[in-house]
Design a protein around this motif. Structure first.
Motif, PDB file in Angstrom:
ATOM      1  N   MET A 112     -38.547   8.633  56.576  1.00  0.00           N
ATOM      2  CA  MET A 112     -37.401   8.268  57.477  1.00  0.00           C
ATOM      3  C   MET A 112     -36.059   7.886  56.841  1.00  0.00           C
ATOM      4  O   MET A 112     -36.298   7.005  55.730  1.00  0.00           O
ATOM      5  CB  MET A 112     -37.385   7.026  58.243  1.00  0.00           C
ATOM      6  CG  MET A 112     -36.543   6.934  59.022  1.00  0.00           C
ATOM      7  SD  MET A 112     -36.669   5.094  60.235  1.00  0.00           S
ATOM      8  CE  MET A 112     -38.490   5.668  61.937  1.00  0.00           C
ATOM      9  N   ARG A 113     -35.088   8.319  56.933  1.00  0.00           N
ATOM     10  CA  ARG A 113     -34.190   8.111  55.454  1.00  0.00           C
ATOM     11  C   ARG A 113     -32.887   8.718  56.753  1.00  0.00           C
ATOM     12  O   ARG A 113     -32.926   9.233  57.563  1.00  0.00           O
ATOM     13  CB  ARG A 113     -33.891   9.415  54.900  1.00  0.00           C
ATOM     14  CG  ARG A 113     -34.247  10.520  54.703  1.00  0.00           C
ATOM     15  CD  ARG A 113     -34.455  11.734  53.378  1.00  0.00           C
ATOM     16  NE  ARG A 113     -32.822  11.506  53.707  1.00  0.00           N
ATOM     17  CZ  ARG A 113     -31.773  12.274  52.277  1.00  0.00           C
ATOM     18  NH1 ARG A 113     -33.289  12.517  51.372  1.00  0.00           N
ATOM     19  NH2 ARG A 113     -30.873  12.957  51.919  1.00  0.00           N
ATOM     20  N   PHE A 114     -31.232   8.462  56.873  1.00  0.00           N
ATOM     21  CA  PHE A 114     -30.589   8.930  56.497  1.00  0.00           C
ATOM     22  C   PHE A 114     -30.030  10.604  55.822  1.00  0.00           C
ATOM     23  O   PHE A 114     -30.601  10.584  54.935  1.00  0.00           O
ATOM     24  CB  PHE A 114     -29.119   8.542  55.984  1.00  0.00           C
ATOM     25  CG  PHE A 114     -29.097   6.839  57.098  1.00  0.00           C
ATOM     26  CD1 PHE A 114     -28.120   7.157  57.900  1.00  0.00           C
ATOM     27  CD2 PHE A 114     -29.573   5.778  56.818  1.00  0.00           C
ATOM     28  CE1 PHE A 114     -27.981   5.769  58.928  1.00  0.00           C
ATOM     29  CE2 PHE A 114     -29.701   4.797  57.276  1.00  0.00           C
ATOM     30  CZ  PHE A 114     -28.800   4.663  58.386  1.00  0.00           C
ATOM     31  N   LEU A 146     -28.436   4.858  46.546  1.00  0.00           N
ATOM     32  CA  LEU A 146     -27.841   5.105  47.989  1.00  0.00           C
ATOM     33  C   LEU A 146     -25.953   4.399  47.040  1.00  0.00           C
ATOM     34  O   LEU A 146     -25.683   3.558  46.702  1.00  0.00           O
ATOM     35  CB  LEU A 146     -28.477   4.153  49.044  1.00  0.00           C
ATOM     36  CG  LEU A 146     -29.397   4.630  49.605  1.00  0.00           C
ATOM     37  CD1 LEU A 146     -29.958   3.471  50.287  1.00  0.00           C
ATOM     38  CD2 LEU A 146     -29.788   5.812  49.474  1.00  0.00           C
ATOM     39  N   THR A 147     -25.412   4.760  48.064  1.00  0.00           N
ATOM     40  CA  THR A 147     -24.116   4.390  47.935  1.00  0.00           C
ATOM     41  C   THR A 147     -23.357   4.033  49.647  1.00  0.00           C
ATOM     42  O   THR A 147     -23.603   4.959  50.607  1.00  0.00           O
ATOM     43  CB  THR A 147     -23.648   5.125  47.427  1.00  0.00           C
ATOM     44  OG1 THR A 147     -23.007   6.889  47.982  1.00  0.00           O
ATOM     45  CG2 THR A 147     -23.014   5.879  45.809  1.00  0.00           C
ATOM     46  N   VAL A 195     -34.974  12.063  61.144  1.00  0.00           N
ATOM     47  CA  VAL A 195     -33.498  11.258  60.399  1.00  0.00           C
ATOM     48  C   VAL A 195     -32.834  10.812  60.946  1.00  0.00           C
ATOM     49  O   VAL A 195     -32.710  10.664  62.400  1.00  0.00           O
ATOM     50  CB  VAL A 195     -33.210  12.874  60.615  1.00  0.00           C
ATOM     51  CG1 VAL A 195     -31.188  13.243  59.166  1.00  0.00           C
ATOM     52  CG2 VAL A 195     -33.300  13.668  59.956  1.00  0.00           C
ATOM     53  N   ILE A 196     -31.968   9.640  60.708  1.00  0.00           N
ATOM     54  CA  ILE A 196     -31.851   9.015  61.075  1.00  0.00           C
ATOM     55  C   ILE A 196     -30.057   8.613  61.120  1.00  0.00           C
ATOM     56  O   ILE A 196     -29.433   8.717  59.616  1.00  0.00           O
ATOM     57  CB  ILE A 196     -31.514   6.983  60.265  1.00  0.00           C
ATOM     58  CG1 ILE A 196     -33.105   6.853  60.347  1.00  0.00           C
ATOM     59  CG2 ILE A 196     -30.878   6.387  60.878  1.00  0.00           C
ATOM     60  CD1 ILE A 196     -33.721   5.977  59.376  1.00  0.00           C
ATOM     61  N   GLU A 256     -36.930   7.937  45.549  1.00  0.00           N
ATOM     62  CA  GLU A 256     -37.709   9.030  45.802  1.00  0.00           C
ATOM     63  C   GLU A 256     -37.561   9.951  47.083  1.00  0.00           C
ATOM     64  O   GLU A 256     -37.881  11.200  46.972  1.00  0.00           O
ATOM     65  CB  GLU A 256     -39.866   9.081  45.521  1.00  0.00           C
ATOM     66  CG  GLU A 256     -40.299   9.929  46.198  1.00  0.00           C
ATOM     67  CD  GLU A 256     -41.641   9.407  45.847  1.00  0.00           C
ATOM     68  OE1 GLU A 256     -42.276  10.476  46.945  1.00  0.00           O
ATOM     69  OE2 GLU A 256     -41.890   8.132  46.130  1.00  0.00           O
ATOM     70  N   ILE A 257     -37.162   9.593  48.277  1.00  0.00           N
ATOM     71  CA  ILE A 257     -37.002   9.831  49.142  1.00  0.00           C
ATOM     72  C   ILE A 257     -35.231  10.275  49.049  1.00  0.00           C
ATOM     73  O   ILE A 257     -35.286  11.958  49.560  1.00  0.00           O
ATOM     74  CB  ILE A 257     -37.335   9.032  50.846  1.00  0.00           C
ATOM     75  CG1 ILE A 257     -37.506  10.109  52.203  1.00  0.00           C
ATOM     76  CG2 ILE A 257     -36.255   8.006  50.666  1.00  0.00           C
ATOM     77  CD1 ILE A 257     -37.958   9.524  52.803  1.00  0.00           C
ATOM     78  N   TYR A 258     -34.671  10.148  48.450  1.00  0.00           N
ATOM     79  CA  TYR A 258     -33.255  10.431  48.662  1.00  0.00           C
ATOM     80  C   TYR A 258     -33.015  11.188  47.495  1.00  0.00           C
ATOM     81  O   TYR A 258     -31.826  11.011  47.609  1.00  0.00           O
ATOM     82  CB  TYR A 258     -32.235   8.953  48.700  1.00  0.00           C
ATOM     83  CG  TYR A 258     -32.244   8.390  50.144  1.00  0.00           C
ATOM     84  CD1 TYR A 258     -31.093   9.213  50.857  1.00  0.00           C
ATOM     85  CD2 TYR A 258     -32.384   7.541  50.844  1.00  0.00           C
ATOM     86  CE1 TYR A 258     -31.028   8.540  52.200  1.00  0.00           C
ATOM     87  CE2 TYR A 258     -32.927   6.820  51.468  1.00  0.00           C
ATOM     88  CZ  TYR A 258     -32.153   7.218  52.354  1.00  0.00           C
ATOM     89  OH  TYR A 258     -31.624   6.785  54.086  1.00  0.00           O
ATOM     90  N   SER A 259     -34.387  11.533  46.253  1.00  0.00           N
ATOM     91  CA  SER A 259     -33.379  12.158  45.693  1.00  0.00           C
ATOM     92  C   SER A 259     -33.972  13.895  46.198  1.00  0.00           C
ATOM     93  O   SER A 259     -33.712  14.478  45.507  1.00  0.00           O
ATOM     94  CB  SER A 259     -34.430  12.424  44.723  1.00  0.00           C
ATOM     95  OG  SER A 259     -35.854  12.500  44.887  1.00  0.00           O
ATOM     96  N   ILE A 260     -34.006  13.645  47.456  1.00  0.00           N
ATOM     97  CA  ILE A 260     -34.327  15.467  48.336  1.00  0.00           C
ATOM     98  C   ILE A 260     -33.191  15.046  48.816  1.00  0.00           C
ATOM     99  O   ILE A 260     -32.598  15.038  49.235  1.00  0.00           O
ATOM    100  CB  ILE A 260     -35.491  15.682  49.493  1.00  0.00           C
ATOM    101  CG1 ILE A 260     -37.264  14.289  48.759  1.00  0.00           C
ATOM    102  CG2 ILE A 260     -35.510  16.099  49.604  1.00  0.00           C
ATOM    103  CD1 ILE A 260     -38.032  14.358  49.848  1.00  0.00           C
TER     104      ILE A 260
END
Length: 246
Positions: free
Chosen positions: A1-3, A36-37, A80-81, A140-144
């Motif tokens: 789950m991620r933005f 994240l930012t 996807v949030i 890890e997940i936001y490196s995609i």
């Protein structure tokens, strides 16, 4: 789950100064510890932060805050949030804004921890810490990369004499809306049909039926479908599929 992106927007609405500062400091702390930012905006925010001074009970416990995703789209390997909310109810009594951080992690998709020393434990204490596993998972997940991923879900084909019929469904399994492209039908490596493919939002799909495509070849040995999409995608190998003629 991620933005969709590692850069996430927020807006703070109707909050007294201390709670607003707590929330801003929570965003800043997660920024400093992850990739994240967060950026404050006046409208069209991804995270809405509100405040309420009314007491709220969960059993015998006072609820300090609430938070979580409010709009989630299933898209392949991702939930996807696109929107989330935080509500701060009680003023923080800790030097670190633990309540605001706790609720922000909920918005990012994290559940409660069973570890009383973890900031995601369901009872807040000032000495709780952010779990390194949580920070590692975020990185890890936001490196995609935030990219679309068009792919065939299903496809079939049949011949009636020298006329070809094709049924297919295509979906965007990525993290970003796709741009327009084309679907191309090849028979024996020769293009016999091209169809425009409109842009697809994340998680959405399209069903296409092509009928009575005249095939000049007397023998059909190979049939391929290809998604021609010039934009970069998470995967390109799922843009091509070979079919058997029924």
């Amino acid at each position: 789950m991620r933005f969709p992106e590692s850069s996430i927007s927020y807006r703070i609405e109707n909050c007294p100064l201390q709670k607003a500062d707590d929330m801003k400091n929570a965003f800043l702390e997660i920024e400093n510890k992850t990739i994240l930012t967060f950026s404050q905006v006046n409208s069209n925010e991804e995270i809405l932060v509100t405040c309420d001074s009314k007491a709220k009970l969960d059993g015998q416990l006072l609820v300090a805050g609430e938070g979580g995703p409010t709009k989630i789209t299933q898209s392949g390997d991702f939930n996807v949030i696109t929107n989330g909310t935080v509500t701060l109810l009680r003023d923080s009594v800790c030097e670190r804004p633990n309540v605001a951080i706790h609720e922000l992690f909920h918005v990012l998709g994290f559940d409660h921890s069973q570890n009383p020393n973890n900031i995601m434990y369901n009872i807040s204490r000032c000495n709780q810490e952010i779990g390194q596993d949580t920070l590692n998972f975020i990185n890890e997940i936001y490196s995609i990369p935030s990219l679309p991923d068009l792919a065939f879900e299903n496809a079939s084909a049949s011949m009636k004499g020298r006329y070809l019929n094709v049924d297919m469904s295509i979906r965007n399994f990525g993290l970003k809306d796709s741009s327009e492209g084309n679907v191309v039908v090849y028979v024996n490596n020769k293009q016999v049909k091209e169809l425009k493919l409109e842009p697809m939002p994340v998680g959405t799909g399209r069903t296409i039926r092509l009928t009575n495509i005249l095939v000049l070849q007397t023998s059909v040995n190979q049939l391929r479908l290809s998604i021609d999409h010039n934009s970069e995608e998470l995967k390109k190998e799922n843009n091509l599929i070979a079919l058997e003629i029924k």
